[in-house]
Enzyme design. Structure first.
Site, PDB file in Angstrom:
ATOM      1  CD  GLU A 109      17.237 -10.818 -85.800  1.00 17.78           C
ATOM      2  OE1 GLU A 109      16.896  -9.809 -85.175  1.00 17.78           O
ATOM      3  OE2 GLU A 109      18.355 -10.935 -86.305  1.00 17.78           O
TER       4      GLU A 109
ATOM      5  CE  LYS B 210      24.758  -6.646 -85.872  1.00 16.06           C
ATOM      6  NZ  LYS B 210      23.973  -6.098 -87.021  1.00 16.06           N
TER       7      LYS B 210
ATOM      8  CG  ASP C 285      18.655  -5.075 -86.389  1.00 16.98           C
ATOM      9  OD1 ASP C 285      18.874  -6.161 -86.948  1.00 16.98           O
ATOM     10  OD2 ASP C 285      17.843  -4.951 -85.441  1.00 16.98           O
ATOM     11  CG  ASN C 286      21.159  -6.573 -84.594  1.00 10.70           C
ATOM     12  OD1 ASN C 286      21.495  -6.415 -85.774  1.00 10.70           O
ATOM     13  ND2 ASN C 286      20.230  -7.442 -84.241  1.00 10.70           N
TER      14      ASN C 286
ATOM     15  CG  ASP D  50      20.963  -5.659 -89.887  1.00  7.54           C
ATOM     16  OD1 ASP D  50      20.164  -6.379 -90.526  1.00  7.54           O
ATOM     17  OD2 ASP D  50      21.342  -5.928 -88.735  1.00  7.54           O
TER      18      ASP D  50
HETATM   19  C1  LIG Z   1      34.875  -4.610 -92.308  1.00  2.00           C
HETATM   20  C2  LIG Z   1      33.608  -4.812 -93.081  1.00  2.00           C
HETATM   21  C3  LIG Z   1      32.547  -3.827 -92.672  1.00  2.00           C
HETATM   22  N1  LIG Z   1      31.842  -3.432 -93.833  1.00  2.00           N
HETATM   23  C4  LIG Z   1      30.923  -4.225 -94.459  1.00  2.00           C
HETATM   24  N2  LIG Z   1      30.570  -3.859 -95.708  1.00  2.00           N
HETATM   25  C5  LIG Z   1      29.656  -4.599 -96.378  1.00  2.00           C
HETATM   26  N3  LIG Z   1      29.042  -5.689 -95.883  1.00  2.00           N
HETATM   27  C6  LIG Z   1      29.383  -6.056 -94.638  1.00  2.00           C
HETATM   28  C7  LIG Z   1      30.314  -5.345 -93.864  1.00  2.00           C
HETATM   29  N4  LIG Z   1      30.419  -5.950 -92.653  1.00  2.00           N
HETATM   30  C8  LIG Z   1      29.565  -7.002 -92.673  1.00  2.00           C
HETATM   31  N5  LIG Z   1      28.947  -7.072 -93.867  1.00  2.00           N
HETATM   32  C9  LIG Z   1      27.921  -8.021 -94.264  1.00  2.00           C
HETATM   33  O1  LIG Z   1      26.752  -7.698 -93.514  1.00  2.00           O
HETATM   34  C10 LIG Z   1      26.171  -8.881 -92.949  1.00  2.00           C
HETATM   35  C11 LIG Z   1      26.534  -8.909 -91.499  1.00  2.00           C
HETATM   36  C12 LIG Z   1      25.601  -8.838 -90.555  1.00  2.00           C
HETATM   37  C13 LIG Z   1      26.003  -8.880 -89.116  1.00  2.00           C
HETATM   38  N6  LIG Z   1      24.799  -9.102 -88.308  1.00  2.00           N
HETATM   39  C14 LIG Z   1      24.895  -9.729 -87.133  1.00  2.00           C
HETATM   40  O2  LIG Z   1      25.978 -10.105 -86.684  1.00  2.00           O
HETATM   41  C15 LIG Z   1      23.635 -10.012 -86.403  1.00  2.00           C
HETATM   42  C16 LIG Z   1      23.664 -10.980 -85.401  1.00  2.00           C
HETATM   43  C17 LIG Z   1      22.501 -11.300 -84.687  1.00  2.00           C
HETATM   44  C18 LIG Z   1      22.567 -12.317 -83.629  1.00  2.00           C
HETATM   45  C19 LIG Z   1      21.927 -12.117 -82.408  1.00  2.00           C
HETATM   46  C20 LIG Z   1      21.973 -13.090 -81.398  1.00  2.00           C
HETATM   47  C21 LIG Z   1      22.671 -14.278 -81.615  1.00  2.00           C
HETATM   48  F1  LIG Z   1      22.713 -15.222 -80.672  1.00  2.00           F
HETATM   49  C22 LIG Z   1      23.325 -14.482 -82.834  1.00  2.00           C
HETATM   50  C23 LIG Z   1      23.277 -13.510 -83.827  1.00  2.00           C
HETATM   51  C24 LIG Z   1      21.277 -10.676 -84.983  1.00  2.00           C
HETATM   52  C25 LIG Z   1      21.250  -9.704 -85.995  1.00  2.00           C
HETATM   53  O3  LIG Z   1      20.096  -9.058 -86.341  1.00  2.00           O
HETATM   54  C26 LIG Z   1      22.406  -9.372 -86.698  1.00  2.00           C
HETATM   55  O4  LIG Z   1      22.327  -8.378 -87.668  1.00  2.00           O
HETATM   56  C27 LIG Z   1      26.811  -9.992 -93.732  1.00  2.00           C
HETATM   57  C28 LIG Z   1      26.770 -11.331 -93.032  1.00  2.00           C
HETATM   58  C29 LIG Z   1      28.224  -9.476 -93.958  1.00  2.00           C
HETATM   59  O5  LIG Z   1      28.864 -10.113 -95.038  1.00  2.00           O
HETATM   60 MG   LIG Z   2      20.471  -7.342 -87.524  1.00  2.00          MG
END
Ligand SMILES: CCCNc1ncnc2c1ncn2[C@@H]1O[C@H](/C=C/CNC(=O)c2cc(-c3ccc(F)cc3)cc(O)c2O)[C@H](C)[C@H]1O
Ligand SMILES: [Mg+2]
Length: 214
Positions: free
Chosen positions: A199, A144, A169-170, A141
């Site tokens: 969600e 993406k 997810d997503n 999650d």
């Molecule tokens: C290079 C690092 C990779 N490694 C990493 N290692 C550790 N942590 C990491 C890594 N990469 C990211 N993260 C962390 O995970 C989280 C990131 C989560 C991202 N989730 C989405 O983008 C999303 C968007 C929508 C959405 C849908 C429709 C819309 F209109 C707007 C938004 C819906 C949803 O259910 C969604 O989960 C957090 C913010 C971020 O710091």
């Molecule tokens: Mg999500």
């Protein structure tokens, strides 16, 4: 200075949920996101599918990529047996700090190890750092465009075993097209799509469950 949305989400938990009661924490976050401020938690509708998969797998070891505020961490950890272990990776320190407090409010600290750092750095170190050989369940999650590279990395590092379940997810919104194409066409995965909604909205989204065949 103005608070952040995760800080206001934590405030809603501390105001409306009962300490030590994970279900009240889940309800407080869902109520906040549905009625006050939308936030990208897996949510209640997809959350029920997540619950069903967790209950079916009954995992001893779980890896979550992308903790954010800890909503899905609490949903998963509340269903785990006593000696099970959930490791959740979050590389943003501000979100990690919020998530720690949400997890603590739910009284689930014993079952959860929140690791502040990037999946790419930590996946290769799971064995030596946490003594976890393989994961029974992985919940994806995070960003993406990282689902596919991290899945390939998990394979290469040998932290998946025959029967390990990946739940993503997503896969529709925002969408993970390269990941979906990979798990649905690779002979090494048996994939199944669970249709749902983004969600707190009526927009289509869903979870993809992929069993690693070894
Ligand atoms: C290079 C690092 C990779 N490694 C990493 N290692 C550790 N942590 C990491 C890594 N990469 C990211 N993260 C962390 O995970 C989280 C990131 C989560 C991202 N989730 C989405 O983008 C999303 C968007 C929508 C959405 C849908 C429709 C819309 F209109 C707007 C938004 C819906 C949803 O259910 C969604 O989960 C957090 C913010 C971020 O710091
Ligand atoms: Mg999500």
């Amino acid at each position: 200075t103005r608070s952040t949305r995760p800080q206001r989400l934590l405030g809603a938990v501390q105001k409306n949920a009962t300490r030590g009661d994970p279900c009240s924490v889940i309800q407080a976050i869902d109520h906040f996101c549905r009625n006050k401020e939308w936030a990208m938690n897996v949510g209640d509708e997809k959350g029920c599918i997540l619950d069903a998969v967790v209950s079916e797998v009954n995992p001893a070891t779980v890896l979550e990529l992308g903790t954010y505020c800890g909503y899905s961490t609490v949903r998963i950890a509340r269903l785990l047996p006593p000696d099970a272990k959930l490791i959740t990776l979050e590389f943003n320190p501000d979100f990690a700090a919020i998530a720690r407090q949400v997890i603590a409010w739910a009284g689930l600290e014993e079952k959860v190890q929140l690791v502040e750092g990037a999946s790419g750095d930590w996946i290769p170190r799971m064995k030596e750092q946490f003594g976890v050989k393989t994961f029974d369940l992985v919940f994806l999650d995070h960003w993406k465009d990282r689902y596919l590279p991290d899945t390939k990395l998990m394979e290469e590092c040998g932290i998946l075993r025959k029967g390990s379940v990946l739940l993503a997810d997503n896969v529709i919104c925002p969408g993970t097209p390269d990941y979906l194409e990979f798990v649905r066409n690779s002979p090494r995965y048996e994939s199944q799509y669970f249709k749902s909604h983004l969600e707190y909205t009526k927009v289509e989204d869903g979870l993809e469950k992929s069993v690693f065949l070894g």
